[in-house]
Enzyme design. Structure first.
Site, short mmCIF file in Angstrom:
data_model
loop_
_atom_site.label_atom_id
_atom_site.label_comp_id
_atom_site.label_asym_id
_atom_site.label_seq_id
_atom_site.Cartn_x
_atom_site.Cartn_y
_atom_site.Cartn_z
CE1 TYR A 159 84.82 19.37 -53.74
CE2 TYR A 159 87.12 19.65 -53.14
CZ TYR A 159 86.04 18.83 -53.41
OH TYR A 159 86.19 17.48 -53.36
N GLY B 96 87.00 27.97 -56.89
CA GLY B 96 87.42 28.59 -58.14
C GLY B 96 86.78 27.94 -59.36
CB THR C 44 92.85 30.09 -46.63
OG1 THR C 44 91.44 29.81 -46.67
CG2 THR C 44 93.19 31.09 -47.70
CB ALA D 281 76.61 24.91 -49.13
CB CYS E 200 84.66 26.11 -44.62
SG CYS E 200 85.61 26.08 -46.15
CG PHE F 170 75.13 -16.04 -45.16
CD1 PHE F 170 75.67 -17.25 -44.76
CD2 PHE F 170 74.22 -16.04 -46.21
CE1 PHE F 170 75.31 -18.42 -45.38
CE2 PHE F 170 73.85 -17.22 -46.84
CZ PHE F 170 74.40 -18.43 -46.43
P1 NAD Z 1 90.83 23.70 -52.89
O1 NAD Z 1 91.96 23.15 -52.12
O2 NAD Z 1 89.79 22.80 -53.45
O3 NAD Z 1 91.40 24.54 -54.15
C1 NAD Z 1 92.47 25.40 -54.07
C2 NAD Z 1 93.34 25.21 -55.32
O4 NAD Z 1 94.32 26.23 -55.37
C3 NAD Z 1 94.10 23.89 -55.36
O5 NAD Z 1 93.74 23.18 -56.53
C4 NAD Z 1 95.58 24.32 -55.38
O6 NAD Z 1 96.39 23.48 -56.20
C5 NAD Z 1 95.49 25.70 -55.96
N1 NAD Z 1 96.63 26.57 -55.62
C6 NAD Z 1 97.18 26.79 -54.40
N2 NAD Z 1 98.17 27.70 -54.51
C7 NAD Z 1 98.27 28.06 -55.81
C8 NAD Z 1 99.09 28.96 -56.54
N3 NAD Z 1 100.02 29.71 -55.92
N4 NAD Z 1 98.92 29.07 -57.87
C9 NAD Z 1 97.97 28.33 -58.50
N5 NAD Z 1 97.16 27.47 -57.86
C10 NAD Z 1 97.30 27.34 -56.53
O7 NAD Z 1 90.15 24.81 -51.97
P2 NAD Z 1 88.62 25.34 -52.03
O8 NAD Z 1 87.73 24.41 -51.31
O9 NAD Z 1 88.32 25.73 -53.43
O10 NAD Z 1 88.74 26.64 -51.14
C11 NAD Z 1 89.39 27.81 -51.60
C12 NAD Z 1 89.05 28.94 -50.64
O11 NAD Z 1 87.65 29.20 -50.68
C13 NAD Z 1 89.40 28.69 -49.20
O12 NAD Z 1 89.85 29.90 -48.63
C14 NAD Z 1 88.07 28.30 -48.58
O13 NAD Z 1 87.99 28.64 -47.21
C15 NAD Z 1 87.09 29.13 -49.35
N6 NAD Z 1 85.72 28.60 -49.44
C16 NAD Z 1 85.50 27.26 -49.65
C17 NAD Z 1 84.19 26.79 -49.79
C18 NAD Z 1 83.91 25.33 -50.01
O14 NAD Z 1 82.74 24.95 -49.98
N7 NAD Z 1 84.89 24.49 -50.28
C19 NAD Z 1 83.12 27.68 -49.77
C20 NAD Z 1 83.38 29.04 -49.58
C21 NAD Z 1 84.70 29.48 -49.42
C1 UGA Z 2 79.29 25.94 -45.53
C2 UGA Z 2 78.28 27.10 -45.67
O1 UGA Z 2 76.95 26.57 -45.69
C3 UGA Z 2 78.53 27.89 -46.94
O2 UGA Z 2 77.65 29.01 -46.99
C4 UGA Z 2 79.98 28.38 -46.95
O3 UGA Z 2 80.27 29.05 -48.15
C5 UGA Z 2 80.91 27.19 -46.82
O4 UGA Z 2 80.61 26.48 -45.60
C6 UGA Z 2 82.35 27.57 -46.75
O5 UGA Z 2 82.70 28.69 -46.43
O6 UGA Z 2 83.14 26.66 -47.01
P1 UGA Z 2 79.51 23.45 -46.50
O7 UGA Z 2 80.52 23.26 -45.42
O8 UGA Z 2 79.86 23.06 -47.88
O9 UGA Z 2 79.07 25.02 -46.59
O10 UGA Z 2 78.18 22.62 -46.16
P2 UGA Z 2 76.95 22.87 -45.15
O11 UGA Z 2 75.72 22.46 -45.85
O12 UGA Z 2 76.95 24.21 -44.54
O13 UGA Z 2 77.20 21.77 -44.00
C7 UGA Z 2 78.29 21.88 -43.09
C8 UGA Z 2 78.15 20.85 -41.97
O14 UGA Z 2 77.07 21.22 -41.08
C9 UGA Z 2 77.80 19.45 -42.48
O15 UGA Z 2 78.54 18.51 -41.74
C10 UGA Z 2 76.32 19.32 -42.17
O16 UGA Z 2 75.92 17.98 -41.96
C11 UGA Z 2 76.20 20.12 -40.89
N1 UGA Z 2 74.83 20.63 -40.63
C12 UGA Z 2 74.25 21.51 -41.49
C13 UGA Z 2 74.15 20.24 -39.48
O17 UGA Z 2 74.67 19.46 -38.67
N2 UGA Z 2 72.89 20.74 -39.24
C14 UGA Z 2 72.30 21.62 -40.08
O18 UGA Z 2 71.14 22.03 -39.80
C15 UGA Z 2 73.00 22.00 -41.25
#
Ligand code: NAD
Ligand code: UGA
Length: 456
Positions: free
Chosen positions: A15, A17, A94, A167, A279, A329
């Site tokens: 999500y 990368g 992570t 987000a 997260c 229904f």
């Molecule tokens: P994800 O699980 O969607 O993607 C991670 C990918 O890394 C997977 O496809 C996995 O197969 C791959 N992977 C794992 N180990 C590997 C390796 N050794 N070599 C190659 N590929 C490998 O996770 P994500 O949601 O993209 O989150 C990644 C990080 O970013 C996390 O630390 C998360 O906390 C952070 N983050 C996520 C969000 C979000 O909205 N999802 C937002 C901000 C930060």
């Molecule tokens: C959140 C942060 O908003 C991002 O900035 C951050 O990068 C990311 O986490 C992360 O590190 O993974 P995300 O979890 O994708 O993003 O979505 P959000 O829009 O923040 O919503 C998170 C949860 O909070 C949802 O369940 C949403 O319904 C809830 N929420 C959000 C509330 O209940 N009230 C609000 O006012 C806002």
């Protein structure tokens, strides 16, 4: 002096990368971007000819269509990606640790460690290694230890922290117009040079003043802090929502009034059934664990309470009781095939509500059979814990927060609605899905009435 980045490799096509580096490719046509992942089917999906990408984000497909095959590539050849790149993003998952020290709190850094070990083993020239994943404060130090212990003679590593703030659902917008880009580095000449190299990449589309450069540990901690403070706002507003329900105040009005203060601001103050997503909880628990390992128990307790309030909010909603009046229904039949009630009840159960059902003609056995079919994989015994069949409308409504009129049985119009109101938890809601009831009369009694298709 700072190197000019020509080739980027991103380890992890998830999500973060995927969208992040696809946008870098789009905005920097002069940089070759390769996103690698061990997961073959994920990479195949990124490469699919008809753009059936592994994740859905508005605008993402358009970005991939424009860049893929030009300067954006997806591959399972992790080693080649590492070998060729001058800058490598580590964007692997992570999750919260399930076992071992810190289980249930600490971040599982196995994937970060494996990726780092791979970089050390493969690299034959100097690399800038960038933590994109959300990690505990001082993870860069562990990465440095791994890299330096295993590196080849000509390979130097500079480590940067560059957390992601997008987000889900708005990822592309967030990447196109970020509030800020944060880059942390060691404050040595090499560290500052590496930081400049990465800042130059973002400068292709992000205004300079939005690229913040700080120390490594500040950068790592800021990511956990940002998520913790966002989640804390939600827990605060949800805590106030409980007070509203007990006093007759309205949480939307309170949030509006409080958010009008420019120091507080209007965003992210929506009361809810509790925050979800991959997260917030994970990152706060990570912060709690960090605080505890630094011998700061009061700090740990403070942040833990944000998660506990969220659990409380979810539990409160799980206790909600909804009365569904009508299961057939349509009126005047006991036939339930394709009845809307079945889907309604299934959805209420998935929200963890408790459902009371009453229908004058449908047999209890029929209701159980329909629900069991509609919710495959859940044993009927489990369904029965959340659904109660009643033999009268008044008893079905007693103690409920909301009533849904699902079938237009005439007898529902003639219920003693005052008695029903008196028996319910307040505020009492009626959703009339059949335009059956006299909404005005119900409102006079005190109900919150929603009639399908009417905004009044
Ligand atoms: P994800 O699980 O969607 O993607 C991670 C990918 O890394 C997977 O496809 C996995 O197969 C791959 N992977 C794992 N180990 C590997 C390796 N050794 N070599 C190659 N590929 C490998 O996770 P994500 O949601 O993209 O989150 C990644 C990080 O970013 C996390 O630390 C998360 O906390 C952070 N983050 C996520 C969000 C979000 O909205 N999802 C937002 C901000 C930060
Ligand atoms: C959140 C942060 O908003 C991002 O900035 C951050 O990068 C990311 O986490 C992360 O590190 O993974 P995300 O979890 O994708 O993003 O979505 P959000 O829009 O923040 O919503 C998170 C949860 O909070 C949802 O369940 C949403 O319904 C809830 N929420 C959000 C509330 O209940 N009230 C609000 O006012 C806002």
């Amino acid at each position: 002096a700072p190197v000019k980045v020509k080739k980027i490799c991103c380890i992890g096509a998830g999500y973060v990368g995927g969208p992040t580096c696809a946008v870098i490719a789009l905005k920097c046509p002069h940089i070759q971007v390769t996103i690698v992942d061990l997961n073959q089917s994920r990479v195949d999906a990124w490469n699919s000819p008809d753009y059936k990408l592994p994740i859905y984000e508005p605008g993402l497909e358009e970005v991939v269509r424009q860049a893929r095959g030009k300067n954006l590539f997806f591959s399972t050849d992790v080693d080649k990606g590492i070998l060729e790149a001058d800058l490598i993003f580590v964007s692997v998952n992570t999750p919260t640790k399930k076992t071992g020290v810190g289980a249930g709190f600490a971040a599982d850094l196995n994937y970060v460690e494996l990726a780092t070990r791979r970089i050390a083993a493969v690299a034959t020239s100097s690399k800038i290694v960038v933590e994109k994943s959300t990690v505990p404060c001082r993870t860069a130090e562990s990465m440095r230890t791994i890299l330096e212990a295993n590196s080849k003679p000509n390979a130097r590593f500079d480590i940067l922290s560059n957390p992601e703030f997008l987000a889900e659902g708005t990822a592309i917008d967030d990447l196109f117009r970020p509030d800020r880009v944060l880059i942390g580095s060691l404050q040595t000449q090499e560290g500052i040079d590496a930081c400049t190299s990465l800042a130059e990449v973002y400068a292709n589309w992000v205004p300079r003043e939005r690229v913040l450069t700080v120390g490594l540990w500040s950068s790592e901690l800021s990511k956990l802090a940002a998520n913790a403070m966002l989640a804390q706002r939600i827990s605060s507003i949800n805590a106030l929502s409980a007070i509203c329900e007990a006093t007759g105040a309205n949480i939307d009005e309170v949030a509006h009034a409080v958010g009008y203060d420019s120091r507080v601001g209007p965003k992210f103050l929506k009361a809810s059934v509790g925050f979800g997503g991959s997260c917030f909880q994970k990152d706060i628990l990570n912060l709690v664990y960090l605080s505890e390992s630094l011998h700061l128990p009061e700090v740990a307790a403070y942040w833990r309470q944000v998660v506990e309030m969220n659990e409380y909010q979810k539990r409160r909603f799980a206790k909600k009781r909804i009365a569904v009046l009508g299961f057939a229904f349509k009126a005047d039949t006991g036939d339930t095939r394709e009845s809307a009630s079945i889907t309604l009840i299934r959805d209420f159960l998935s929200e963890k509500a408790h459902v009371n059902v009453y229908d004058p003609k449908v047999e209890g056995e029929q209701i159980w059979q329909d629900l069991a079919e509609a919710i495959p994989g859940t044993p009927l015994e489990t369904i029965k814990k959340s659904v109660t069949i009643h033999n009268g409308a008044l008893s079905a409504c007693t103690g409920a927060e909301a009533i849904v009129i699902a079938t237009e049985w005439k007898e529902f119009r003639d219920i003693d609605w005052q008695a029903v109101y008196d028996s319910m938890n307040k505020p009492a809601f009626v959703f009339d899905g059949r335009m059956l009831l006299d909404a005005k009369k119900l409102r006079e009694i005190g109900f919150n009435v929603t009639v399908i298709g009417r905004g009044d």
